[in-house]
Design an enzyme around this catalytic site. Structure first.
Site, PDB file in Angstrom:
ATOM      1  N   ALA A   1       7.087   3.309  10.429  1.00  0.00           N
ATOM      2  CA  ALA A   1       7.278   2.945   9.284  1.00  0.00           C
ATOM      3  C   ALA A   1       8.575   2.640   8.278  1.00  0.00           C
ATOM      4  CB  ALA A   1       6.741   2.649   7.969  1.00  0.00           C
TER       5      ALA A   1
ATOM      6  N   HIS B   1       3.455   4.225  14.379  1.00  0.00           N
ATOM      7  CA  HIS B   1       3.736   4.769  13.017  1.00  0.00           C
ATOM      8  C   HIS B   1       5.279   5.353  13.100  1.00  0.00           C
ATOM      9  CE1 HIS B   1       2.257   8.778  10.426  1.00  0.00           C
ATOM     10  NE2 HIS B   1       3.402   8.520   9.842  1.00  0.00           N
TER      11      HIS B   1
ATOM     12  N   THR C   1      -0.035   1.512   6.442  1.00  0.00           N
ATOM     13  CA  THR C   1       0.888   2.471   6.294  1.00  0.00           C
ATOM     14  C   THR C   1       1.401   3.953   6.010  1.00  0.00           C
ATOM     15  OG1 THR C   1       1.985   1.272   4.288  1.00  0.00           O
ATOM     16  CG2 THR C   1       2.825   0.537   6.237  1.00  0.00           C
ATOM     17  N   SER C   2      -0.297   4.488   5.709  1.00  0.00           N
ATOM     18  CA  SER C   2      -0.525   5.063   4.194  1.00  0.00           C
ATOM     19  C   SER C   2      -0.618   6.518   6.045  1.00  0.00           C
ATOM     20  CB  SER C   2      -1.448   5.184   3.683  1.00  0.00           C
ATOM     21  OG  SER C   2      -2.843   5.072   4.309  1.00  0.00           O
ATOM     22  N   ARG C   3      -2.080   6.749   6.106  1.00  0.00           N
ATOM     23  CA  ARG C   3      -2.623   7.397   7.205  1.00  0.00           C
ATOM     24  C   ARG C   3      -3.676   7.205   7.618  1.00  0.00           C
ATOM     25  NH1 ARG C   3       2.056   9.581   6.264  1.00  0.00           N
ATOM     26  NH2 ARG C   3       2.811  11.637   6.234  1.00  0.00           N
TER      27      ARG C   3
ATOM     28  N   GLU D   1      -3.042   9.936  16.715  1.00  0.00           N
ATOM     29  CA  GLU D   1      -1.860   9.894  17.144  1.00  0.00           C
ATOM     30  C   GLU D   1      -1.943  10.998  18.025  1.00  0.00           C
ATOM     31  OE1 GLU D   1       0.688   9.121  13.606  1.00  0.00           O
ATOM     32  OE2 GLU D   1      -0.473   8.173  12.777  1.00  0.00           O
TER      33      GLU D   1
ATOM     34  N   GLY E   1       1.711   4.328  -6.371  1.00  0.00           N
ATOM     35  CA  GLY E   1       3.156   5.080  -6.252  1.00  0.00           C
ATOM     36  C   GLY E   1       4.310   3.922  -5.996  1.00  0.00           C
ATOM     37  N   ARG E   2       5.376   5.344  -5.208  1.00  0.00           N
ATOM     38  CA  ARG E   2       6.706   4.574  -5.128  1.00  0.00           C
ATOM     39  C   ARG E   2       6.702   3.472  -4.236  1.00  0.00           C
ATOM     40  NH1 ARG E   2       7.526   9.725  -4.197  1.00  0.00           N
ATOM     41  NH2 ARG E   2       8.190  11.215  -6.028  1.00  0.00           N
ATOM     42  N   ILE E   3       5.729   3.414  -2.981  1.00  0.00           N
ATOM     43  CA  ILE E   3       5.849   2.860  -2.121  1.00  0.00           C
ATOM     44  C   ILE E   3       4.816   1.193  -2.025  1.00  0.00           C
ATOM     45  CG2 ILE E   3       4.972   2.319   0.034  1.00  0.00           C
ATOM     46  CD1 ILE E   3       5.388   5.198   0.851  1.00  0.00           C
TER      47      ILE E   3
HETATM   48  C1  GLV Z   1       5.554   9.573   7.126  1.00  0.00           C
HETATM   49  O1  GLV Z   1       5.074   8.732   7.402  1.00  0.00           O
HETATM   50  C2  GLV Z   1       6.254  10.675   6.125  1.00  0.00           C
HETATM   51  O2  GLV Z   1       4.988  11.375   5.306  1.00  0.00           O
HETATM   52  O3  GLV Z   1       6.951  10.525   5.536  1.00  0.00           O
END
Ligand code: GLV
Length: 325
Positions: free
Chosen positions: A286, A284, A234-236, A265, A157-159
């Site tokens: 990013a 968390h 860097t997702s969940r 978390e 996707g975008r990221i």
């Molecule tokens: C951060 O983790 C977001 O989903 O914006």
């Protein structure tokens, strides 16, 4: 005319808070920690709008506690796994999120983590601070290279695409597994996750958290990665089975992991992952750049205000609310 009543579950950046305060009669939770469930259930009673964070669970019980006048939920995040969206849709409440504006910051941080794990930056700093640096040595703290290595993106996707763009600058080969996305930035789609794991020196996760991705990274997944591979998340947090990851890192089945997200978390300080040198963990962050967090606050405020005005949200995750069957 009286301003609409809203509850804001944390102090967000002024860029957004000013907009909220100008348009609304806002109660803003002042605590550094999120309001408890009990407090949330009480504070939402009678509000017209709710601006919440990814640390707040929004479900049918909470929406009902708010009452039938509730017009909008604005989530200050791109991910919205903290919101039970079908519960909101069933009550015809639009839910907003903040896509797009945190793409670059998150892709930058993905690369920061990837490089930290590959070149052992946190471990090297611990080594230095512990007074272990006695001399320059040909074999001290050797890490991984990037040039001509393969980066496998799970989700494009975008990221994911923004990460691919950065990887091109490092002369990496980029492959991705995502049936819904066309190639971009020289990245090549692969037919299966197995192929991606077999070929990748770095595996970076860019999927939302849902029933099909929860614990997607399990012992089987890790067992298919190369023995010198590095996992970046860097997702969940719950996309990764942390017990399986601990075993894989401890036994050097893979080289390293770098996580911006954990489950739960915050990560408890007695988590076995914290005992490993080859696991880089960030809290968390990013999207934590000043401009990005200003933009997120502004967009979350604009979603909230649009919902209060009865207008379509600039970014709505359940547009079905606008086309009831
Ligand atoms: C951060 O983790 C977001 O989903 O914006």
């Amino acid at each position: 005319m009286a301003k609409p009543k809203v509850f804001v579950t944390r102090i967000i950046r002024d860029a957004g808070l000013t907009l909220v305060n100008d348009f609304c009669d806002a109660e803003v939770w002042q605590g550094d920690l999120p309001p408890s469930r009990e407090v949330m259930l009480e504070k939402v009673r009678g509000v017209d709008g709710l601006l919440c964070l990814l640390t707040d669970r929004i479900d049918g019980e909470l929406l009902d506690a708010a009452g039938s006048q509730l017009k909008v939920v604005s989530n200050h995040a791109v991910g919205f796994d903290n919101v039970v969206v079908p519960d909101a849709t069933a009550r015809r409440i639009p839910v907003g999120n903040t896509p797009g504006i945190l793409t670059d910051a998150t892709a930058d941080f993905t690369f920061a983590l990837l490089m930290s794990a590959a070149r052992r930056v946190p471990e090297a700093e611990r080594y230095l601070r512990a007074g272990k640096w006695k001399t320059w040595g040909p074999s001290i703290l050797l890490g991984a290279d990037f040039v001509n290595k393969t980066l496998g993106l799970v989700g494009f996707g975008r990221i994911g695409r923004a990460v691919a763009k950065r990887a091109a600058g490092f002369d990496m080969r980029v492959i991705y597994y995502d049936r819904d996305s066309a190639p971009e930035h020289g990245a090549t789609p692969v037919d299966s996750l197995d192929q991606l794991l077999r070929e990748s020196d770095f595996v970076s996760l860019h999927t939302p958290l849902n029933d099909s991705t929860r614990h997607m990274v399990n012992a089987d997944f890790l067992g298919k990665m190369k023995s010198n591979a590095i996992l970046v998340n860097t997702s969940r947090g719950p996309v990764v089975d942390q017990d399986a990851l601990y075993q894989a890192l401890k036994s050097n089945q893979i080289f390293a992991a770098a996580l911006d997200v954990t489950d739960p978390e915050p990560l408890p300080m007695d988590s076995p992952l914290l005992t490993l040198e080859n696991c880089v963990i960030a809290p968390h962050i990013a999207s934590a750049s000043e401009k990005t967090r200003d933009d997120m606050a502004r967009l979350a405020a604009n979603n909230l205000i649009a919902g209060l005005k009865g207008e379509r949200l600039p970014h709505c995750v359940n547009p079905d609310v606008y086309n009831p069957k």
